[in-house]
Design an enzyme around this catalytic site. Sequence first.
Site, PDB file in Angstrom:
ATOM      1  N   SER A  44      50.450  46.559  37.105  1.00  0.00           N
ATOM      2  CA  SER A  44      49.528  47.688  37.014  1.00  0.00           C
ATOM      3  C   SER A  44      50.189  48.973  37.478  1.00  0.00           C
ATOM      4  CB  SER A  44      48.283  47.437  37.880  1.00  0.00           C
ATOM      5  OG  SER A  44      47.389  46.563  37.258  1.00  0.00           O
ATOM      6  N   HIS A  62      41.334  51.356  41.736  1.00  0.00           N
ATOM      7  CA  HIS A  62      42.519  51.058  40.938  1.00  0.00           C
ATOM      8  C   HIS A  62      42.865  52.202  39.990  1.00  0.00           C
ATOM      9  CE1 HIS A  62      44.765  48.698  37.791  1.00  0.00           C
ATOM     10  NE2 HIS A  62      45.193  48.025  38.839  1.00  0.00           N
ATOM     11  N   ASP A  87      40.371  52.214  32.760  1.00  0.00           N
ATOM     12  CA  ASP A  87      40.480  51.505  34.031  1.00  0.00           C
ATOM     13  C   ASP A  87      39.123  51.540  34.743  1.00  0.00           C
ATOM     14  OD1 ASP A  87      41.637  50.740  36.756  1.00  0.00           O
ATOM     15  OD2 ASP A  87      43.481  50.925  35.600  1.00  0.00           O
TER      16      ASP A  87
END
Length: 624
Positions: free
Chosen positions: A448, A258, A196
Amino acid sequence: MPRLSLRLIGVLAVATAVPAFAAQPASHPLRTIDVATTTQPSFDRFIVTYRNDGDALAATQTASVALSRMTFASAKGARLAPPTVTHLRKLAIGSRVLKLSRKLDANETAAFLARMAADPAVKSIVPDRMRQAVRDFRADDVVTPDDEYYAKDQWHLRAPDGTPDTDLAVPNQGGANLPGAWSLADGDGITVAVVDTGITQHPDLDTSLADAGYDFITDAFVSGRASDGRAPGGWDTGDWTTEAPWSDSCQPEPSSWHGTHVAGTIAELTNNGLGMAGVASRAKVLPVRVLGHCGGYDSDIADGIVWAAGGHVDGVPDNTHPAQVINMSLGGQGQCVPDDPMAQAIAAANARGAVVVVAAGNSGDDSAYYSPASCPGAITVASVGITSRLAFYSNYGKPVAIAGPGGGIYANDGTSGSPVTSGFVYQAINGGETVPAEPTYGGYAGTSQATPHVAGTVALMQSARLAAGQPLMTPAAVVSALKQTAHKPKVPFPTATPAGAGIVDATAAVKLALLGDNYTPELTNGGLLTNVASYAGTSLYYQIDVPAGAKSLVIRTFGGSGDVTLQVKVGARPADGAYDYVSAHAGNAESVVLARPAAGTYFLRVLGVKDAPNLSVQASFVAP
């Protein structure tokens, strides 16, 4: 423990770049921000696989010859020299990454791919696409977090038992059912690689493997470093953009953090008197940074996957903490076939025993047209909200194995209105607009967020087996167990948008991981199992606890096509010639009806006579 402010950060966390929605205070209208289109119209990097791989010079010569046979012209029609070719590196899967001196538009790209594919020396060629995670959005609410946020805000971890949510009294039907699983496993001994944006420091996260992680981003702009090249450590230095160097790839956005949020869902510290809980709190998170400013290239992601699983990547120290589980909450457009570089990387990880879990995507589209969602060997995850309804943004389709709680954004998981607290998944995050700043907590929504619920559940399953002295499950066994134990959504998935076997049930999955063939799912009184697949010559087992004084008990199967036999036994599983009650008629309509049944555990055996792919199973008693 420091006291942290909870800044509500509402996000539609896209695995693909799609419009995103921000949770705003009630006095503010909903913002809609275009995070660029999912189509990347121009390319200057390509991944080439040769049938008999030679050296870098031979690779660049092949591409140079193909370009020399093409015609290039300026916008005004003036003839241009073909772009020059530079060999960047050889990937762990054996493919070569080539970079052109300028981007090719859509027509030029198609012509170049066709010429290269026609060369007998070339096995395959694909553009080195940019994949993206989401950018973050902020609301102005600030509160003080403590352990109560698990009970108040983390509906997504709790049991889908219809308990009303505190926000809008919405019954929770979409949770991942962690409480029962936590009595059996906590993730200890398992490493989960989060491929990520990296990770940031946070008092509610174990970042002990951050320095052991790696930054696989090779492009200087994407990484934010002064020059091209990879770097040790899996830290997230920010992925904001102020002026995008290529308008077709991204738009100006603040940093998303994220990877931190995803890591929080998987393994946020639990029972520590601070903030939120995580799915597998004692699992170790290995951050692998592949997404930066504007996203990340397929070539970097592919190497990151191989390395995370313990494979060798030239120019990078070998991973000393190989992951048993890999989470990828990222993606973009493109079909993934077996010889695609992403598919080859996932296959290499699977071969090393790593389970790869990926996001289906947030385009409300068929996931067959997205990568890595459509890659063979990946467990692809769709998203549901608190009502169990498939989220309006979630991708769907044949590649999807299972759904997880990702948030529905709006009240009752609708498609419009004002965002609500119960529409998001809450975990650790960072408060910086660009570079890392204060640690905080926030709510995101998207596939996600659904994906790490499944990855964390896999970590619990494998951890339980380690603790019991059993070998780890293979990737194929894991996906089979997840599908077998998934709970059916209260709001059925539309037939036009199928989303796998159901919603991840962590408690049932861990029990199956431990008990194997001896695992018997528990039925709830009156609960209806739909879309059950029974096959000729095989048996499905269920159980239900009947209290003393019950006035009646009805056990039945019905619906769909095919033929089954229903057997029932008190206190143990039925077997051939060993059952208390039986219903055997032509077709699927079988029933056992008992007046004033004795208290105890009633075991059901659904024996397949002919394939019955759409069976329903139900057990109901009248309570005393």
